[in-house]
Design an enzyme around this catalytic site. Structure first.
Site, mmCIF file in Angstrom:
data_model
loop_
_atom_site.group_PDB
_atom_site.id
_atom_site.type_symbol
_atom_site.label_atom_id
_atom_site.label_comp_id
_atom_site.label_asym_id
_atom_site.label_seq_id
_atom_site.Cartn_x
_atom_site.Cartn_y
_atom_site.Cartn_z
ATOM 1 N N GLU A 314 0.814 -1.217 0.000
ATOM 2 C CA GLU A 314 0.000 0.000 0.000
ATOM 3 C C GLU A 314 0.849 1.269 0.000
ATOM 4 O O GLU A 314 0.810 2.045 0.954
ATOM 5 C CB GLU A 314 -0.881 0.020 1.258
ATOM 6 N N CYS A 389 0.730 32.864 12.133
ATOM 7 C CA CYS A 389 1.193 33.535 13.344
ATOM 8 C C CYS A 389 1.852 32.584 14.327
ATOM 9 O O CYS A 389 1.388 32.432 15.458
ATOM 10 C CB CYS A 389 0.024 34.269 13.976
ATOM 11 N N TYR A 419 0.787 14.049 1.641
ATOM 12 C CA TYR A 419 0.524 14.528 3.004
ATOM 13 C C TYR A 419 0.734 16.030 3.181
ATOM 14 O O TYR A 419 1.100 16.485 4.270
ATOM 15 C CB TYR A 419 1.380 13.754 4.027
HETATM 16 N N1 LLP Z 1 -1.176 1.660 4.705
HETATM 17 C C1 LLP Z 1 -1.569 2.052 5.922
HETATM 18 C C2 LLP Z 1 -2.366 1.153 6.736
HETATM 19 C C3 LLP Z 1 -1.196 3.314 6.408
HETATM 20 O O1 LLP Z 1 -1.580 3.677 7.615
HETATM 21 C C4 LLP Z 1 -0.420 4.167 5.598
HETATM 22 C C5 LLP Z 1 -0.023 5.496 6.071
HETATM 23 C C6 LLP Z 1 -0.051 3.735 4.320
HETATM 24 C C7 LLP Z 1 -0.428 2.458 3.900
HETATM 25 C C8 LLP Z 1 0.735 4.578 3.366
HETATM 26 O O2 LLP Z 1 1.995 4.926 3.874
HETATM 27 P P1 LLP Z 1 3.039 5.644 2.872
HETATM 28 O O3 LLP Z 1 3.382 4.640 1.795
HETATM 29 O O4 LLP Z 1 2.368 6.824 2.306
HETATM 30 O O5 LLP Z 1 4.183 5.993 3.740
HETATM 31 N N2 LLP Z 1 1.146 12.188 7.656
HETATM 32 C C9 LLP Z 1 2.397 11.448 7.728
HETATM 33 C C10 LLP Z 1 2.265 10.060 7.184
HETATM 34 C C11 LLP Z 1 1.162 9.273 7.855
HETATM 35 C C12 LLP Z 1 1.039 7.917 7.262
HETATM 36 C C13 LLP Z 1 -0.222 7.274 7.690
HETATM 37 N N3 LLP Z 1 -0.414 5.989 7.175
HETATM 38 C C14 LLP Z 1 3.459 12.216 6.971
HETATM 39 O O6 LLP Z 1 3.174 13.299 6.482
HETATM 40 O O7 LLP Z 1 4.595 11.796 6.893
#
Ligand code: LLP
Length: 472
Positions: A314, A389, A419
């Site tokens: 994913e 701010c 994100y």
């Molecule tokens: N699968 C699940 C169950 C997840 O919780 C996530 C991300 C992904 C896949 C995808 O992860 P990726 O491949 O995008 O790293 N807001 C944070 C990242 C939070 C990720 C949440 N879950 C940031 O800006 O770094």
């Protein structure tokens, strides 16, 4: 010869020979400067984008997103085929979701992972086949689960015992049979920011390994549920394969035990593949990741004498992150004397933590380049800040930018595809930016920007604004 580093610069930041260069791996492959030095993305120059859509604006390079989606699919397909199994790649919509982007990834053979009713609605509005959707979340409401079962999502990734009973009741009422995976916590603490690690024990997601067997036994008793396998996501922005290998090894132990009592056709190892935010980051190539992770699963299965399950992954950030570049206009600059006479140039832009909360949330590092022209003069240590701010409203903590950068210039911040807009807010009543796709010399809006009128329209105290339901 390179100049000496500034005393306020972090060790990882080297002084560039040319503060207009575009670091490979950090920018979309299409990023280039034209003969006048203007930055172009997908063949469209930054000045034209800013004139047409205003700033700030998130520019998504369609070819970059598509080619990364294709690369992930090919890498995992090949790795899986070498071990006699198959692999599905779900795009994690939380990184950035709009109907257009959902169509890009579906077009490239991916599926879509959603984690709320809102994300599910976008995927369905894009025309994604429900069977190609995986539905996540640690607190799915009954209404969200009802909707997911009603439309027939391919799988619900169950996160708690309460959710199992909710699904039992929903499927009993409707007569549907819902395929489910069980999210487990492998206990692996991914080497990433604490808020981005999700498989250590003391956090909210999934079932601990030693409780998951009972959860699966319960699912197998429920006529409306079809147990498909385990799911584990160890975190986000992870480099290397070691964490994934370790996690797979632990989850396979449970997978093998579950096989003693019934079929376990799938294994989903989540996302979290890291990307380069600055030239100091060296992410693992996709092929290396795919073959390392799939080999680890195959070896673990061979050691236990069990068949290699169908695999799923994913990725979110690794598909869309590098496709995004935010354009800002520079408003003010000032030299701030910090200590021992060392000065840091502050460059204020017309957005900030409302369109990119990641530096404030995770201490995330970014880079930046002058976009409306190539700059002159020595590279000067700069901090790019927003218009909010708070002193923590930082866009790019440390960067060398040309000495002549001035108000009115456009600044481009790469790797903002993941994100940033999905975490955007209206802090200080700043409207959220538009999202524009570029490809082959053309641009088009894929999410319109908010206006102050949009914000005022929600204020029920203003004449003419939509009043919700009157007095209660
Ligand atoms: N699968 C699940 C169950 C997840 O919780 C996530 C991300 C992904 C896949 C995808 O992860 P990726 O491949 O995008 O790293 N807001 C944070 C990242 C939070 C990720 C949440 N879950 C940031 O800006 O770094």
């Amino acid at each position: 010869m390179l100049s000496a580093a500034h005393s306020l610069a972090p060790e990882w930041l080297t002084v560039p020979a040319d503060a207009n260069d575009l670091a490979p791996g950090v920018w979309p492959a299409s990023a280039a400067r034209d003969a006048d030095g203007v930055l172009a993305l997908g063949g469209v120059d930054a000045a034209t984008i800013a004139r047409t859509y205003g700033t700030p604006v998130l520019v998504l390079d369609e070819d970059e997103a598509r080619s990364r989606a294709r690369a992930f699919r090919a890498a995992f397909d090949d790795a899986a085929a070498r071990h006699g199994t198959t692999a599905q790649v779900y795009y994690a919509g939380k990184a950035f979701l709009s109907t257009t982007v959902a169509r890009w990834v579906i077009d490239e053979g991916l599926r879509v992972d959603v984690c709320t009713g809102g994300e599910l609605a976008v995927a369905l509005a894009a025309g994604v086949a429900p069977g190609a959707i995986g539905f996540h979340g640690n607190n799915k409401s009954v209404a969200e689960l009802e909707r997911a079962v009603e439309v027939g999502v391919g799988s619900v990734i169950v996160d708690s015992a309460i959710e199992i009973e909710r699904l039992a009741a929903i499927t009993a009422r409707s007569g549907a049979v819902q395929r489910v995976l069980v999210r487990v916590v492998s206990g692996v603490h991914a080497e990433t920011h604490d808020f981005l690690a999700t498989a250590h024990e003391d956090q909210k997601f999934g079932f601990p390994l030693d409780e998951a067997e009972a959860a699966v036994a319960r699912i197998r008793e429920i006529p409306g549920l079809d147990f498909a396998g385990l799911h584990c996501h160890i975190g986000s922005q992870i480099f290397g394969v070691a964490g994934f290998r370790e996690s797979a090894e632990r989850v396979l132990e449970l997978h093998a035990t579950l096989l003693e009592h019934g079929p376990v056709p799938q294994l989903n190892l989540g996302g979290g593949f890291g990307i380069a935010y600055t030239r100091a980051d060296h992410p693992t190539p996709i092929d290396t990741l795919a073959s390392g992770i799939v080999s680890a699963v195959a070896e673990g299965c061979a050691a236990r004498g069990i068949p290699v399950p169908a695999l799923s992954f994913e990725p979110g950030r690794a598909i869309i992150g590098t496709a995004g570049v935010t354009l800002y206009e520079v408003g003010t600059t000032k030299e701030v004397t910090v200590d021992a006479g060392a000065t840091r140039r502050y460059i204020s832009v017309d957005g900030g933590m409302s369109d990119n909360a990641r530096p404030a949330l995770y201490g995330a590092q970014y880079s930046a380049r002058l976009a409306s022209r190539a700059g002159d003069g020595e590279p000067r240590l700069s901090r790019v800040v927003g218009k909010h701010c708070e002193s923590g409203d930082i866009v790019v903590d440390h960067e060398y930018l040309p000495a002549d950068l001035a108000p009115g210039d456009l600044l481009a911040v790469p790797v903002t595809g993941a994100y940033c807009v999905s975490l955007a807010s209206n802090y200080n009543h700043v409207p959220r930016p538009p999202v524009v796709a570029v490809r082959g010399g053309r641009s088009r809006i894929i999410v319109r920007g908010e206006t102050v009128d949009d914000l005022l329209a929600r204020d029920a105290g203003i004449d003419g604004a939509t009043a919700p339901e009157g007095d209660k």
